[in-house]
Motif scaffolding. Structure first.
Motif, PDB file in Angstrom:
ATOM      1  N   GLU A 100       0.809  -1.214   0.000  1.00  0.00           N
ATOM      2  CA  GLU A 100       0.000   0.000   0.000  1.00  0.00           C
ATOM      3  C   GLU A 100       0.846   1.269   0.000  1.00  0.00           C
ATOM      4  N   GLY A 101       2.144   1.166   0.224  1.00  0.00           N
ATOM      5  CA  GLY A 101       2.983   2.362   0.275  1.00  0.00           C
ATOM      6  C   GLY A 101       2.945   3.105  -1.048  1.00  0.00           C
ATOM      7  N   ALA A 102       2.581   4.383  -0.989  1.00  0.00           N
ATOM      8  CA  ALA A 102       2.410   5.150  -2.228  1.00  0.00           C
ATOM      9  C   ALA A 102       3.691   5.220  -3.037  1.00  0.00           C
ATOM     10  N   ASP A 103       4.825   5.344  -2.356  1.00  0.00           N
ATOM     11  CA  ASP A 103       6.090   5.505  -3.056  1.00  0.00           C
ATOM     12  C   ASP A 103       6.916   4.229  -3.096  1.00  0.00           C
ATOM     13  N   ALA A 104       6.324   3.101  -2.725  1.00  0.00           N
ATOM     14  CA  ALA A 104       7.072   1.843  -2.688  1.00  0.00           C
ATOM     15  C   ALA A 104       7.295   1.261  -4.076  1.00  0.00           C
ATOM     16  N   LEU A 105       6.395   1.562  -5.015  1.00  0.00           N
ATOM     17  CA  LEU A 105       6.480   0.975  -6.350  1.00  0.00           C
ATOM     18  C   LEU A 105       6.706   2.047  -7.403  1.00  0.00           C
ATOM     19  N   ASP A 106       7.449   1.663  -8.442  1.00  0.00           N
ATOM     20  CA  ASP A 106       7.680   2.561  -9.571  1.00  0.00           C
ATOM     21  C   ASP A 106       7.608   1.754 -10.854  1.00  0.00           C
ATOM     22  N   VAL A 107       7.073   2.348 -11.895  1.00  0.00           N
ATOM     23  CA  VAL A 107       7.075   1.732 -13.218  1.00  0.00           C
ATOM     24  C   VAL A 107       8.368   2.158 -13.900  1.00  0.00           C
ATOM     25  N   THR A 108       9.283   1.230 -14.066  1.00  0.00           N
ATOM     26  CA  THR A 108      10.615   1.574 -14.566  1.00  0.00           C
ATOM     27  C   THR A 108      10.784   1.303 -16.057  1.00  0.00           C
ATOM     28  N   ALA A 109       9.892   0.546 -16.659  1.00  0.00           N
ATOM     29  CA  ALA A 109       9.965   0.294 -18.093  1.00  0.00           C
ATOM     30  C   ALA A 109       8.603  -0.126 -18.607  1.00  0.00           C
ATOM     31  N   CYS A 110       8.310   0.291 -19.828  1.00  0.00           N
ATOM     32  CA  CYS A 110       7.075  -0.131 -20.495  1.00  0.00           C
ATOM     33  C   CYS A 110       7.421  -0.337 -21.966  1.00  0.00           C
ATOM     34  N   GLU A 111       7.499  -1.588 -22.370  1.00  0.00           N
ATOM     35  CA  GLU A 111       7.922  -1.927 -23.725  1.00  0.00           C
ATOM     36  C   GLU A 111       6.749  -2.492 -24.511  1.00  0.00           C
ATOM     37  N   GLY A 112       6.756  -2.227 -25.815  1.00  0.00           N
ATOM     38  CA  GLY A 112       5.693  -2.713 -26.661  1.00  0.00           C
ATOM     39  C   GLY A 112       4.771  -1.597 -27.105  1.00  0.00           C
ATOM     40  N   ALA A 113       3.700  -1.968 -27.735  1.00  0.00           N
ATOM     41  CA  ALA A 113       2.696  -1.030 -28.220  1.00  0.00           C
ATOM     42  C   ALA A 113       1.374  -1.764 -28.274  1.00  0.00           C
ATOM     43  N   ALA A 114       0.295  -0.986 -28.401  1.00  0.00           N
ATOM     44  CA  ALA A 114      -1.030  -1.603 -28.454  1.00  0.00           C
ATOM     45  C   ALA A 114      -1.052  -2.677 -29.527  1.00  0.00           C
ATOM     46  N   PRO A 115      -1.577  -3.863 -29.221  1.00  0.00           N
ATOM     47  CA  PRO A 115      -2.431  -4.161 -28.058  1.00  0.00           C
ATOM     48  C   PRO A 115      -1.725  -4.903 -26.926  1.00  0.00           C
ATOM     49  N   ARG A 116      -0.375  -4.883 -26.850  1.00  0.00           N
ATOM     50  CA  ARG A 116       0.272  -5.649 -25.785  1.00  0.00           C
ATOM     51  C   ARG A 116       1.551  -4.956 -25.329  1.00  0.00           C
ATOM     52  N   TRP A 117       1.744  -4.939 -24.020  1.00  0.00           N
ATOM     53  CA  TRP A 117       2.927  -4.309 -23.439  1.00  0.00           C
ATOM     54  C   TRP A 117       3.544  -5.226 -22.389  1.00  0.00           C
ATOM     55  N   THR A 118       4.842  -5.054 -22.184  1.00  0.00           N
ATOM     56  CA  THR A 118       5.547  -5.674 -21.064  1.00  0.00           C
ATOM     57  C   THR A 118       6.021  -4.549 -20.159  1.00  0.00           C
ATOM     58  N   VAL A 119       5.524  -4.538 -18.928  1.00  0.00           N
ATOM     59  CA  VAL A 119       5.794  -3.460 -17.982  1.00  0.00           C
ATOM     60  C   VAL A 119       6.642  -3.997 -16.839  1.00  0.00           C
ATOM     61  N   THR A 120       7.672  -3.248 -16.460  1.00  0.00           N
ATOM     62  CA  THR A 120       8.481  -3.608 -15.298  1.00  0.00           C
ATOM     63  C   THR A 120       8.107  -2.709 -14.133  1.00  0.00           C
ATOM     64  N   VAL A 121       7.741  -3.321 -13.024  1.00  0.00           N
ATOM     65  CA  VAL A 121       7.395  -2.594 -11.801  1.00  0.00           C
ATOM     66  C   VAL A 121       8.445  -2.933 -10.743  1.00  0.00           C
ATOM     67  N   ALA A 122       9.083  -1.911 -10.190  1.00  0.00           N
ATOM     68  CA  ALA A 122      10.155  -2.114  -9.216  1.00  0.00           C
ATOM     69  C   ALA A 122       9.731  -1.630  -7.836  1.00  0.00           C
ATOM     70  N   HIS A 123      10.181  -2.350  -6.815  1.00  0.00           N
ATOM     71  CA  HIS A 123       9.924  -1.992  -5.420  1.00  0.00           C
ATOM     72  C   HIS A 123      11.179  -1.337  -4.843  1.00  0.00           C
ATOM     73  N   THR A 124      10.999  -0.454  -3.898  1.00  0.00           N
ATOM     74  CA  THR A 124      12.157   0.198  -3.276  1.00  0.00           C
ATOM     75  C   THR A 124      13.028  -0.791  -2.512  1.00  0.00           C
TER      76      THR A 124
END
Length: 307
Positions: free
Chosen positions: A236-260
């Protein structure tokens, strides 16, 4: 009376990945009535509104008008108009504020810097309660007026909440819609309980995950990925997660979410079409609005361990 919000609710349209996208918001107090395009049709000078719209293009800044809840039929102009600038990136969220006698100078702000999260000491640091922004612009969609105004009035009457009506935060069909600053998470189908819970969470640096549409700092695939990781981990920590990469284009993406704490996840997001057709806004033709579907969430540490 059938409305776009009624149809969306009855069809259980998912909320995740539907928030308006903007890393930084400029909120300008402007009492009185608002038109569908509020920057060009309100008591704000149309020339100033047009200049603001041009100035923020391509900067990552979004402009909206705000006003206190209550009656708005050509009420008198305040001597000073409250203005907020708010950046929503995780770990770097801030709100700056001032009161202006004339907003004519606002288009001269360095919007490129503001969009990048650099306020340069602009105005004063806002240190009050989180801002609760409820969309109430009935000229843009009647659901925002029918559902948003009573909610904003109820919150204002209850006290202890820094609540404002706002011109547009996207997603009429999810009315009442709520936007909470400084973290920039949006909510749909909000009730007074949802708002109070979301604000209490924000006061503690947390995010209410239920009823959340996403964080405006990210594009919609990133919003959906962030919420999917939160749902999986309970973070639930507001600043605990960050989206560090978003690759691809519609209709499909690979997203990297990083924790502190060093963990990271790979999230596969696919764009689908909401069916059956429904109105995306009251009075508009039926459509199949895009939805963000999370296909898979994989913890990257697990991949390394198995390599």
């Amino acid at each position: 009376m059938s409305t776009c919000a009624t149809a969306s609710r009855e069809l259980a349209e998912p909320l995740a990945g539907t928030a308006a996208t903007a890393r930084t918001w400029l909120l300008v107090e402007q009492p009185g009535p608002w038109g569908a395009d509020a920057l060009a049709s309100s008591h704000l000078s149309p020339a100033v509104g047009r200049a603001l719209a041009r100035a923020v293009e391509g900067t990552g800044v979004r402009v909206a008008l705000i006003r206190r809840p209550g009656r708005h039929a050509d009420c008198h102009e305040p001597a000073l108009q409250r203005v907020f600038a708010a950046h929503t990136a995780p770990g770097r969220s801030w709100i700056r504020t001032t009161a202006l006698a004339d907003p004519a100078a606002l288009p001269e702000l360095d919007f490129a810097a503001l969009g990048a999260g650099e306020h340069g000491g602009l105005w004063e640091a806002y240190e009050g309660d989180p801002l609760a922004l409820v969309c109430t612009n009935g000229k843009r969609d009647r659901c925002c007026a029918l559902l948003g105004r009573p909610l904003a009035a109820e919150l204002a009457a209850s006290g202890g909440t820094e609540v404002w009506e706002v011109t547009h935060i996207g997603g009429h069909r999810f009315a009442p819609t709520l936007f909470v600053l400084p973290y920039g998470y949006a909510y749909g189908r909000a009730t007074a309980h949802v708002v109070k819970d979301a604000l209490e969470a924000a006061r503690g640096g947390r995010v209410r995950i239920a009823d959340c549409r996403g964080r405006s700092a990210w594009d919609r695939p990133g919003q959906a990925a962030d919420l999917a990781v939160r749902a999986l981990t309970g973070e639930e920590g507001a600043d605990a997660l960050d989206v560090t990469a978003c690759e691809g284009a519609a209709p499909r993406w690979t997203v990297t979410v990083a924790h502190t704490d060093g963990r990271a996840w790979r999230v596969e997001v696919a764009q689908g079409a909401s069916a059956p057709p429904r109105p995306e806004s009251c009075g508009k033709a039926l459509g199949t609005p895009a939805r963000m579907d999370v296909v898979a969430v994989t913890e990257l540490q697990e991949l390394r361990a198995g390599a």
